[in-house]
Design a protein around this motif. Structure first.
Motif, PDB file in Angstrom:
ATOM      1  N   VAL A  87     -39.881 -47.305  57.972  1.00 14.78           N
ATOM      2  CA  VAL A  87     -39.915 -45.914  57.496  1.00 14.78           C
ATOM      3  C   VAL A  87     -39.255 -45.818  56.128  1.00 14.78           C
ATOM      4  CG1 VAL A  87     -39.023 -43.583  57.918  1.00 14.78           C
ATOM      5  CG2 VAL A  87     -40.111 -44.864  59.775  1.00 14.78           C
ATOM      6  N   ASN A  88     -38.124 -46.477  55.951  1.00 12.09           N
ATOM      7  CA  ASN A  88     -37.453 -46.458  54.647  1.00 12.09           C
ATOM      8  C   ASN A  88     -38.333 -47.055  53.556  1.00 12.09           C
ATOM      9  OD1 ASN A  88     -35.087 -45.142  55.354  1.00 12.09           O
ATOM     10  ND2 ASN A  88     -34.059 -47.037  55.933  1.00 12.09           N
ATOM     11  N   ALA A  89     -39.023 -48.142  53.858  1.00 14.75           N
ATOM     12  CA  ALA A  89     -39.903 -48.771  52.867  1.00 14.75           C
ATOM     13  C   ALA A  89     -41.032 -47.834  52.462  1.00 14.75           C
ATOM     14  CB  ALA A  89     -40.460 -50.081  53.411  1.00 14.75           C
ATOM     15  N   LEU A  90     -41.607 -47.153  53.439  1.00  9.35           N
ATOM     16  CA  LEU A  90     -42.673 -46.199  53.122  1.00  9.35           C
ATOM     17  C   LEU A  90     -42.144 -45.004  52.344  1.00  9.35           C
ATOM     18  CD1 LEU A  90     -44.686 -46.209  56.471  1.00  9.35           C
ATOM     19  CD2 LEU A  90     -45.426 -47.140  54.264  1.00  9.35           C
ATOM     20  N   ALA A  91     -40.967 -44.515  52.720  1.00  9.23           N
ATOM     21  CA  ALA A  91     -40.383 -43.345  52.048  1.00  9.23           C
ATOM     22  C   ALA A  91     -40.048 -43.639  50.593  1.00  9.23           C
ATOM     23  CB  ALA A  91     -39.143 -42.881  52.796  1.00  9.23           C
ATOM     24  N   ALA A  92     -39.835 -44.906  50.254  1.00 17.50           N
ATOM     25  CA  ALA A  92     -39.485 -45.276  48.882  1.00 17.50           C
ATOM     26  C   ALA A  92     -40.684 -45.198  47.940  1.00 17.50           C
ATOM     27  CB  ALA A  92     -38.899 -46.688  48.858  1.00 17.50           C
ATOM     28  N   GLY A  93     -41.880 -45.131  48.488  1.00 17.51           N
ATOM     29  CA  GLY A  93     -43.076 -45.060  47.653  1.00 17.51           C
ATOM     30  C   GLY A  93     -43.235 -43.699  47.000  1.00 17.51           C
ATOM     31  N   PRO A  94     -44.057 -43.635  45.958  1.00 15.55           N
ATOM     32  CA  PRO A  94     -44.260 -42.356  45.271  1.00 15.55           C
ATOM     33  C   PRO A  94     -45.110 -41.405  46.116  1.00 15.55           C
ATOM     34  CG  PRO A  94     -45.678 -44.028  44.315  1.00 15.55           C
ATOM     35  CD  PRO A  94     -44.816 -44.718  45.338  1.00 15.55           C
ATOM     36  N   PRO A  95     -44.689 -40.144  46.229  1.00 20.32           N
ATOM     37  CA  PRO A  95     -45.484 -39.159  46.972  1.00 20.32           C
ATOM     38  C   PRO A  95     -46.693 -38.745  46.139  1.00 20.32           C
ATOM     39  CG  PRO A  95     -43.607 -38.081  45.988  1.00 20.32           C
ATOM     40  CD  PRO A  95     -43.464 -39.549  45.687  1.00 20.32           C
ATOM     41  N   PRO A  96     -47.630 -38.051  46.746  1.00 24.10           N
ATOM     42  CA  PRO A  96     -48.787 -37.599  45.975  1.00 24.10           C
ATOM     43  C   PRO A  96     -48.362 -36.578  44.917  1.00 24.10           C
ATOM     44  CG  PRO A  96     -48.881 -36.750  48.233  1.00 24.10           C
ATOM     45  CD  PRO A  96     -47.702 -37.650  48.135  1.00 24.10           C
TER      46      PRO A  96
END
Length: 189
Positions: A87-96
């Motif tokens: 979840v942390n790895a995904l949350a670190a990505g840029p949002p739309p």
């Protein structure tokens, strides 16, 4: 699909029951629109089975973390480390990215800039989960529905924080009907 859990990540968890609402790209498109992740009229042509699989994986990780929080601080949490890392790895990505554009009548409306990417939408939901799980106030409002057979989790933002069901219209109504039947049977009528 119902979107009354109080958070996007909890609404994602709710897609698991009563049947898997994210079996394919069509279900995921419906969920994106209903959850408000993409504005109306957003073309979602690339959404397919790989996107649905990625969101099912995120749903499982969010479920693991939320259920661990509901179990309390003293509960064993060794099994949550991999879910938390994902979840942390995904949350670190840029949002739309959002931008304002004029519609046909000249009103400003939201659109996603630069197209819709799976990673960006995953990041938005994962960030919502991180925000929920790291906010002591919101964590304290997490509840499990008391409806018979329902396991949905929701954020209790009701006045007095006495909400008992994920939805008064569904689980609450079923509970009231069952209670009425028990009273009628007990009175012998």
């Amino acid at each position: 699909m119902w979107f009354d859990s109080g958070r996007v990540c909890l609404d994602l968890m709710a897609t698991l029951a009563p049947g898997d609402g994210l079996r394919d790209g069509d279900g995921l498109r419906l969920w994106f629109a209903g959850a408000g992740l993409v504005p109306d009229r957003t073309p979602l042509a690339r959404v397919g089975p790989d996107w649905a699989a990625a969101f099912r994986d995120l749903r499982g990780d969010v479920e693991t973390l939320v259920r661990a929080e509901l179990d309390g601080p003293g509960a064993p949490r060794a099994d949550t480390a991999p879910a938390l890392a994902r979840v942390n790895a995904l949350a670190a990505g840029p949002p739309p990215g959002l931008c304002a554009v004029r519609d046909q009548e000249g009103h400003l409306v939201r659109e996603l800039c630069g197209g819709v990417g799976c990673g960006a939408l995953l990041a938005a939901v994962a960030r919502d989960a991180v925000e929920l799980l790291t906010d002591p106030g919101d964590r304290a409002l997490l509840r499990v529905c008391e409806g018979d057979g329902c396991t949905r989790v929701y954020l209790d933002t009701s006045r007095g924080h006495r909400r008992r069901w994920c939805s008064s219209e569904r689980c609450g109504n079923r509970e009231r009907v069952a209670r009425h039947r028990r009273r009628v049977l007990a009175s012998g009528a």
